[in-house]
Design a protein around this motif. Structure first.
Motif, PDB file in Angstrom:
ATOM      1  N   UNK A 151     155.733  31.757 -63.271  1.00 17.75           N
ATOM      2  CA  UNK A 151     156.977  32.509 -63.424  1.00 17.75           C
ATOM      3  C   UNK A 151     157.276  32.663 -64.914  1.00 17.75           C
ATOM      4  N   UNK A 152     158.078  33.679 -65.280  1.00 18.98           N
ATOM      5  CA  UNK A 152     158.308  33.926 -66.706  1.00 18.98           C
ATOM      6  C   UNK A 152     159.246  32.913 -67.337  1.00 18.98           C
ATOM      7  N   UNK A 153     159.181  32.825 -68.667  1.00 19.22           N
ATOM      8  CA  UNK A 153     160.098  31.971 -69.403  1.00 19.22           C
ATOM      9  C   UNK A 153     161.488  32.578 -69.499  1.00 19.22           C
ATOM     10  N   UNK A 154     161.538  33.895 -69.702  1.00 19.14           N
ATOM     11  CA  UNK A 154     162.825  34.590 -69.854  1.00 19.14           C
ATOM     12  C   UNK A 154     163.317  35.045 -68.486  1.00 19.14           C
ATOM     13  N   UNK A 155     164.531  34.630 -68.120  1.00 17.97           N
ATOM     14  CA  UNK A 155     165.067  34.908 -66.789  1.00 17.97           C
ATOM     15  C   UNK A 155     166.357  35.715 -66.879  1.00 17.97           C
ATOM     16  N   UNK A 156     166.647  36.508 -65.857  1.00 16.46           N
ATOM     17  CA  UNK A 156     167.908  37.246 -65.845  1.00 16.46           C
ATOM     18  C   UNK A 156     169.062  36.332 -65.429  1.00 16.46           C
ATOM     19  N   UNK A 157     170.188  36.452 -66.121  1.00 20.68           N
ATOM     20  CA  UNK A 157     171.350  35.609 -65.807  1.00 20.68           C
ATOM     21  C   UNK A 157     171.840  35.839 -64.383  1.00 20.68           C
ATOM     22  N   UNK A 158     171.634  37.054 -63.877  1.00 19.35           N
ATOM     23  CA  UNK A 158     172.235  37.391 -62.572  1.00 19.35           C
ATOM     24  C   UNK A 158     171.763  36.466 -61.447  1.00 19.35           C
TER      25      UNK A 158
ATOM     26  N   UNK B 165     159.962  44.721 -67.239  1.00 22.94           N
ATOM     27  CA  UNK B 165     158.855  44.290 -68.096  1.00 22.94           C
ATOM     28  C   UNK B 165     158.592  42.796 -68.086  1.00 22.94           C
ATOM     29  N   UNK B 166     159.149  42.087 -67.116  1.00 26.89           N
ATOM     30  CA  UNK B 166     158.945  40.633 -67.024  1.00 26.89           C
ATOM     31  C   UNK B 166     158.516  40.313 -65.591  1.00 26.89           C
ATOM     32  N   UNK B 167     157.395  39.626 -65.453  1.00 30.41           N
ATOM     33  CA  UNK B 167     156.772  39.443 -64.142  1.00 30.41           C
ATOM     34  C   UNK B 167     156.489  37.986 -63.825  1.00 30.41           C
ATOM     35  N   UNK B 168     156.519  37.702 -62.516  1.00 29.84           N
ATOM     36  CA  UNK B 168     155.930  36.461 -62.015  1.00 29.84           C
ATOM     37  C   UNK B 168     154.535  36.791 -61.516  1.00 29.84           C
TER      38      UNK B 168
ATOM     39  N   UNK C 267     152.022  45.298 -66.281  1.00 31.35           N
ATOM     40  CA  UNK C 267     151.633  44.303 -67.281  1.00 31.35           C
ATOM     41  C   UNK C 267     150.985  44.950 -68.507  1.00 31.35           C
ATOM     42  N   UNK C 268     150.809  46.273 -68.474  1.00 33.21           N
ATOM     43  CA  UNK C 268     150.177  46.946 -69.616  1.00 33.21           C
ATOM     44  C   UNK C 268     151.126  47.070 -70.812  1.00 33.21           C
ATOM     45  N   UNK C 269     152.413  47.154 -70.541  1.00 35.25           N
ATOM     46  CA  UNK C 269     153.385  47.177 -71.640  1.00 35.25           C
ATOM     47  C   UNK C 269     154.642  46.446 -71.199  1.00 35.25           C
ATOM     48  N   UNK C 270     154.473  45.144 -70.990  1.00 30.62           N
ATOM     49  CA  UNK C 270     155.594  44.321 -70.556  1.00 30.62           C
ATOM     50  C   UNK C 270     156.329  43.751 -71.753  1.00 30.62           C
ATOM     51  N   UNK C 271     157.390  43.011 -71.477  1.00 30.05           N
ATOM     52  CA  UNK C 271     158.117  42.349 -72.564  1.00 30.05           C
ATOM     53  C   UNK C 271     157.564  40.942 -72.791  1.00 30.05           C
ATOM     54  N   UNK C 272     157.251  40.240 -71.710  1.00 27.40           N
ATOM     55  CA  UNK C 272     156.665  38.900 -71.838  1.00 27.40           C
ATOM     56  C   UNK C 272     155.199  39.041 -71.485  1.00 27.40           C
ATOM     57  N   UNK C 273     154.315  38.716 -72.392  1.00 25.04           N
ATOM     58  CA  UNK C 273     152.894  38.991 -72.158  1.00 25.04           C
ATOM     59  C   UNK C 273     152.038  37.902 -72.788  1.00 25.04           C
ATOM     60  N   UNK C 274     150.850  37.724 -72.221  1.00 25.81           N
ATOM     61  CA  UNK C 274     149.956  36.655 -72.668  1.00 25.81           C
ATOM     62  C   UNK C 274     148.941  37.216 -73.662  1.00 25.81           C
ATOM     63  N   UNK C 275     148.892  36.612 -74.844  1.00 23.83           N
ATOM     64  CA  UNK C 275     147.960  37.034 -75.890  1.00 23.83           C
ATOM     65  C   UNK C 275     147.044  35.886 -76.261  1.00 23.83           C
TER      66      UNK C 275
ATOM     67  N   UNK D 111     164.390  29.847 -69.457  1.00 26.87           N
ATOM     68  CA  UNK D 111     164.426  29.002 -68.277  1.00 26.87           C
ATOM     69  C   UNK D 111     164.362  27.507 -68.549  1.00 26.87           C
ATOM     70  N   UNK D 112     165.447  26.758 -68.192  1.00 23.59           N
ATOM     71  CA  UNK D 112     165.366  25.293 -68.253  1.00 23.59           C
ATOM     72  C   UNK D 112     164.724  24.736 -66.975  1.00 23.59           C
ATOM     73  N   UNK D 113     164.665  25.554 -65.929  1.00 22.24           N
ATOM     74  CA  UNK D 113     164.070  25.206 -64.642  1.00 22.24           C
ATOM     75  C   UNK D 113     163.994  26.515 -63.835  1.00 22.24           C
ATOM     76  N   UNK D 114     163.347  26.479 -62.664  1.00 20.75           N
ATOM     77  CA  UNK D 114     163.034  27.753 -62.005  1.00 20.75           C
ATOM     78  C   UNK D 114     163.440  27.845 -60.532  1.00 20.75           C
ATOM     79  N   UNK D 115     164.416  27.055 -60.078  1.00 17.03           N
ATOM     80  CA  UNK D 115     164.815  27.141 -58.666  1.00 17.03           C
ATOM     81  C   UNK D 115     165.271  28.547 -58.291  1.00 17.03           C
TER      82      UNK D 115
END
Lengths: 429, 429
Positions: free
Chosen positions: B71-78, A38-41, A149-157, B107-111
């Motif tokens: 790119x999203x603000x929330x990132x996976x730790x992996x 649910x999180x996209x670039x 993007x229809x039911x994502x976790x990070x979304x633009x409103x 995300x503090x940065x996105x490399x």
């Protein structure tokens, strides 16, 4: 933009986990890539559409007299404790402590923050009404994110908040947004039908969802045929008359009690793209957002909130505009107006003419994606059909001999042969 | 925009905790409000400047051939575990588990994220070079956030990432960004001096900070007078020559070893607003971001990253452009081009003329903040000086009799009397 340089990672196959057509097409057309559930670039093609949708929303909110601000994503828990929602809000709210062990959260919505800003800045009824909005990423930790993007976790409103002294003013603000929403969706080539929504105890008739029609929509909707006949963006549109028309989602619809003649009742499937909501003094009372009224007494302000799912709209636009070959962008949100196809990159006269046309179209301010790759005509056609630019201009050796290029309308499939000059004039306004 | 309707909560006094002038002025001018330590809401005036700065950055990155993504603000730790930075990064990285107990971070940065996108999308050296950028809010949980938007926790960055097959290509990408940065800052009316920065083992001479000069700057800087004489935006600018000029922050400066004649050595105070950095194959090797090279072997891509502090620039612009009365916006980033002051709102001819001038300026596309409030001339002048619009047009009963209005330049204080017609033509290009 030359396609050979464009960051457009197309996929031949739809990933198995993409269940709905917009999700499949956004992945195949290289618009998005998932980084977590649910999180996209947003890659260049998807980002371009997102920006166009965002800009239409912004222009219509500005035209309606609203002022744009930007609130932060990370919010202090204490504001939500004040409003009483910190405990009430479920696990969709992502909570954490910062390094100093202060409880914070990732904003799923911004009523508390805007009420806090209001109470610190506005003191007098003379400074009302106010209508502030932002276009901001929100986070809701959905248990089962799905449908791209229809039911994502990070979304633009886009979320507006109105502040009025009394109910009469609040109603005026509500109707102003009601009208602005109809115009906003229309500008994207969408017909959005306002449907009365459940508003709990306070809303009365001041809560509406805006549903756009798409055969792949998430819920069944029923509505008066009048919605198809009325010009929803007319300046003299009677909002009260429109509100009185029957329109309901399946959970509100009662077939036995419909006040519309059977032949006038339409049904289809809908996707919710906006919601407007009057909630009175719920937050202003809890958080002490008052103004000095005309007689000097402190009055809690009357509030409403108004949301549009900006990133969701990108998916909804595809649900409402596609065929078996791919996406069909409405012109106002298209990432490029046209795709320019050079059928034979190895043929010098062909490449010269296409390059010349490309330069002149760009100079005229037309947004063009020029497929200059050394690929077969079949691959080039399939790419353009998939990514769905409104028009294609096709240059090939045979046409070149006859002094013509082909202009194709992606939606209708209609083609016409024009001189390169005429094709240029067709798009360069 | 009419000031009587504008959401502009001015403060008479600087809050005690605002230590530097940009923080004080941004609060007093109603540009921002803090919601938690180092986390701000941007109100309409501040948001307008932020958007103008962002748009200049965007246009210059596009002009340099870069492609915008998000790119999203929330990132996976992996992904950070793969690169090896998850443990290494300090407490500035805000970590949490989502509801399914998957470790995530803000995300503090996105490399890591961009490297992941690259490796999933690009397979061949033929698709290189690539240069992708985003303008995105980042979060660093600073132990002591301070100086307003200059060192906040949630801040807006523009970050580019370049991908090349070899060092020669990476150097070309680096120099392209070097040049784009000089142009970007110049367009905002700033002189940014590139200073060689510490790049650890890999960077060599491919790491530069861009420092703008301001008497209130955070560090002392020393540089060759040539920087004041060269046109940093000339198309034939020799980047190598520029890089060879002496420029150093105080921690790098060695007074005894300066290769510049004393009379040619300038010093002042600087604020870092950008940083460009070549880091080679650090992430591509760790995360397997390879392409098939010309001979078919897998080659890890050469990468660089390039940052501009967009929200920080709003503060830096004020540090470099203010006087004792308030802010002095350079025109390219000003929230409005001019402030229109009606000296006597109770005087009908005055109000009519001002209203007419306002309408005609807006029709001509000039951005105007019209002070239509019923306030004293002193209050209106102080407001305009504080918020720092580049020009003021002042309409009063005395001038009206003589058929003139006053046009004032905020920076120089110079005034001239013009007919209303001439004043209109002055701004309506």
């Amino acid at each position: 933009m030359r396609l050979s340089r464009y960051f457009l990672p197309l996929l031949k196959e739809s990933p198995a986990d993409a269940q709905i057509v917009s999700h499949q097409l956004m992945l195949r057309a290289g618009m998005i890539r998932q980084s977590s559930a649910g999180i996209y670039s947003w890659l260049p093609l998807g980002f371009a559409v997102l920006k166009r949708v965002e800009q239409i929303v912004r222009e219509e909110m500005d035209a309606a007299g609203c002022q744009e601000i930007l609130m932060p994503g990370v919010q202090p828990a204490e504001l939500w404790q004040e409003s009483g929602r910190y405990e009430a809000y479920g696990r969709e709210m992502l909570r954490f402590d910062d390094r100093h062990e202060r409880p914070m959260l990732l904003g799923p919505t911004h009523e508390e923050l805007i009420t806090d800003i209001f109470r610190r800045c506005i003191r007098s009824y003379r400074d009302l009404p106010q209508n502030l909005y932002q276009i901001q990423w929100k986070f809701r930790d959905e248990i089962r994110p799905r449908f791209g993007v229809m039911r994502g976790r990070e979304f633009l409103m886009k979320d507006n908040y109105s502040f009025d002294l009394d109910l009469k003013g609040a109603k005026r603000s509500y109707d102003n947004m009601f009208r602005a929403y109809l115009k906003t969706f229309k500008r994207m080539g969408l017909t959005a039908i306002p449907m009365r929504a459940d508003s709990g105890a306070i809303g009365g008739d001041m809560s509406h969802e805006f549903q756009i029609l798409a055969s792949t929509g998430e819920s069944e909707v029923f509505f008066d045929a009048a919605f198809e006949e009325i010009d929803l963006t007319a300046d003299d549109l009677d909002i009260e008359e429109l509100k009185a028309l029957y329109a309901a989602t399946d959970d509100e619809h009662d077939a036995k009690a419909v006040p519309v003649a059977a032949e006038r009742l339409r049904h289809g499937r809908g996707i919710e793209v906006g919601h407007i909501f009057y909630f009175g003094t719920k937050y202003s009372k809890a958080m002490g957002a008052t103004v000095a009224g005309p007689d000097g007494d402190d009055v809690p302000v009357e509030m409403g909130s108004y949301g549009i799912g900006v990133s969701r709209l990108v998916g909804a636009l595809i649900e409402a505009n596609h065929d078996e070959k791919g996406i069909i962008w409405p012109e106002p949100v298209a990432p490029f107006t046209l795709g320019l196809i050079n059928l034979r990159a190895s043929d010098q006269p062909c490449t010269d003419l296409t390059g010349d046309l490309y330069a002149r179209l760009e100079n005229a301010g037309v947004t063009v994606l020029y497929d200059d790759r050394d690929e077969s005509p079949g691959v080039k056609f399939a790419t353009m059909e998939l990514i769905g630019l409104p028009f294609q201009v096709i240059v090939g050796p045979r046409g070149l001999k006859a002094g013509v290029v082909e202009v194709k309308d992606r939606r209708t499939g209609a083609t016409e042969e024009l001189s390169p000059e005429a094709a240029l004039n067709r798009f360069a306004h």
